[in-house]
Design a protein around this motif. Structure first.
Motif, PDB file in Angstrom:
ATOM      1  N   GLU A 219       9.289   9.725-117.043  1.00  0.00           N
ATOM      2  CA  GLU A 219       8.273  10.009-118.069  1.00  0.00           C
ATOM      3  C   GLU A 219       8.622  11.282-118.840  1.00  0.00           C
ATOM      4  OE1 GLU A 219       5.475   8.309-119.145  1.00  0.00           O
ATOM      5  OE2 GLU A 219       6.353   6.685-117.966  1.00  0.00           O
ATOM      6  N   LEU A 220       9.175  12.267-118.141  1.00  0.00           N
ATOM      7  CA  LEU A 220       9.549  13.519-118.792  1.00  0.00           C
ATOM      8  C   LEU A 220      10.699  13.318-119.769  1.00  0.00           C
ATOM      9  CD1 LEU A 220       9.394  15.903-115.721  1.00  0.00           C
ATOM     10  CD2 LEU A 220       7.742  15.762-117.603  1.00  0.00           C
ATOM     11  N   SER A 221      11.475  12.252-119.573  1.00  0.00           N
ATOM     12  CA  SER A 221      12.618  11.966-120.436  1.00  0.00           C
ATOM     13  C   SER A 221      12.227  11.267-121.729  1.00  0.00           C
ATOM     14  CB  SER A 221      13.637  11.102-119.685  1.00  0.00           C
ATOM     15  OG  SER A 221      14.150  11.807-118.585  1.00  0.00           O
ATOM     16  N   ARG A 222      10.975  10.848-121.829  1.00  0.00           N
ATOM     17  CA  ARG A 222      10.527  10.157-123.036  1.00  0.00           C
ATOM     18  C   ARG A 222      10.418  11.141-124.197  1.00  0.00           C
ATOM     19  NH1 ARG A 222       5.624   6.416-121.902  1.00  0.00           N
ATOM     20  NH2 ARG A 222       6.362   5.680-123.891  1.00  0.00           N
ATOM     21  N   PRO A 223      10.725  10.686-125.412  1.00  0.00           N
ATOM     22  CA  PRO A 223      10.662  11.578-126.579  1.00  0.00           C
ATOM     23  C   PRO A 223       9.306  12.263-126.748  1.00  0.00           C
ATOM     24  CG  PRO A 223      11.718   9.517-127.177  1.00  0.00           C
ATOM     25  CD  PRO A 223      11.200   9.347-125.773  1.00  0.00           C
ATOM     26  N   GLU A 224       8.215  11.565-126.388  1.00  0.00           N
ATOM     27  CA  GLU A 224       6.900  12.197-126.561  1.00  0.00           C
ATOM     28  C   GLU A 224       6.648  13.324-125.588  1.00  0.00           C
ATOM     29  OE1 GLU A 224       6.656   8.235-124.884  1.00  0.00           O
ATOM     30  OE2 GLU A 224       7.552   8.650-126.786  1.00  0.00           O
ATOM     31  N   SER A 225       7.486  13.460-124.565  1.00  0.00           N
ATOM     32  CA  SER A 225       7.332  14.539-123.579  1.00  0.00           C
ATOM     33  C   SER A 225       8.168  15.772-123.911  1.00  0.00           C
ATOM     34  CB  SER A 225       7.722  14.027-122.185  1.00  0.00           C
ATOM     35  OG  SER A 225       6.893  12.976-121.798  1.00  0.00           O
ATOM     36  N   GLN A 226       8.947  15.686-124.950  1.00  0.00           N
ATOM     37  CA  GLN A 226       9.887  16.755-125.285  1.00  0.00           C
ATOM     38  C   GLN A 226       9.197  18.108-125.437  1.00  0.00           C
ATOM     39  OE1 GLN A 226      12.915  15.930-128.268  1.00  0.00           O
ATOM     40  NE2 GLN A 226      12.374  17.822-129.303  1.00  0.00           N
ATOM     41  N   ASP A 227       8.124  18.178-126.195  1.00  0.00           N
ATOM     42  CA  ASP A 227       7.448  19.461-126.406  1.00  0.00           C
ATOM     43  C   ASP A 227       6.885  20.014-125.101  1.00  0.00           C
ATOM     44  OD1 ASP A 227       8.097  19.229-129.051  1.00  0.00           O
ATOM     45  OD2 ASP A 227       6.045  19.022-129.771  1.00  0.00           O
ATOM     46  N   PHE A 228       6.351  19.135-124.265  1.00  0.00           N
ATOM     47  CA  PHE A 228       5.818  19.560-122.968  1.00  0.00           C
ATOM     48  C   PHE A 228       6.921  20.153-122.100  1.00  0.00           C
ATOM     49  CE2 PHE A 228       5.076  18.312-118.480  1.00  0.00           C
ATOM     50  CZ  PHE A 228       4.060  19.202-118.202  1.00  0.00           C
ATOM     51  N   VAL A 229       8.065  19.497-122.059  1.00  0.00           N
ATOM     52  CA  VAL A 229       9.191  19.982-121.252  1.00  0.00           C
ATOM     53  C   VAL A 229       9.636  21.351-121.753  1.00  0.00           C
ATOM     54  CG1 VAL A 229      11.625  19.568-120.668  1.00  0.00           C
ATOM     55  CG2 VAL A 229       9.967  17.688-120.554  1.00  0.00           C
TER      56      VAL A 229
END
Length: 95
Positions: free
Chosen positions: A21-31
């Motif tokens: 889930e962290l690898s998804r584009p929508e998680s980029q800012d969160f990471v």
């Protein structure tokens, strides 16, 4: 997007989150935000090897979960300016 090659030490910042889930584009800012807030040197190396400078700067500017202390530090490091926005009046420890 392929799964990001998260080092084990960096994954510790995301306890309870699925690496896929962290690898998804929508998680980029969160990471990016989480690494800026709590990461160490190795985590920052992962961050800069994985994301572009423009992506990191954009995520920093949109970040809502950074402490005042982290926001001021990264404003100086990423933008070359000291963020002079005052701490919220209700902050217990305005670092």
């Amino acid at each position: 997007m392929n799964a990001l090659p998260f080092p084990a030490s960096t994954l510790q910042l995301f306890d309870g989150y699925d690496p896929a889930e962290l690898s998804r584009p929508e998680s980029q800012d969160f990471v990016i935000e989480r690494v800026l807030e709590a990461g160490d040197r190795a985590d920052l190396q992962f961050l800069t090897a994985t994301f572009s400078e423009a992506d990191i700067l954009r995520a920093f500017r949109a970040a809502r979960g950074l402490t005042v202390r982290s926001r001021r530090f990264w404003a100086l490091m990423l933008e070359g300016r000291l963020d002079t926005e005052p701490a919220p009046h209700d902050a217990i420890w305005p670092l």
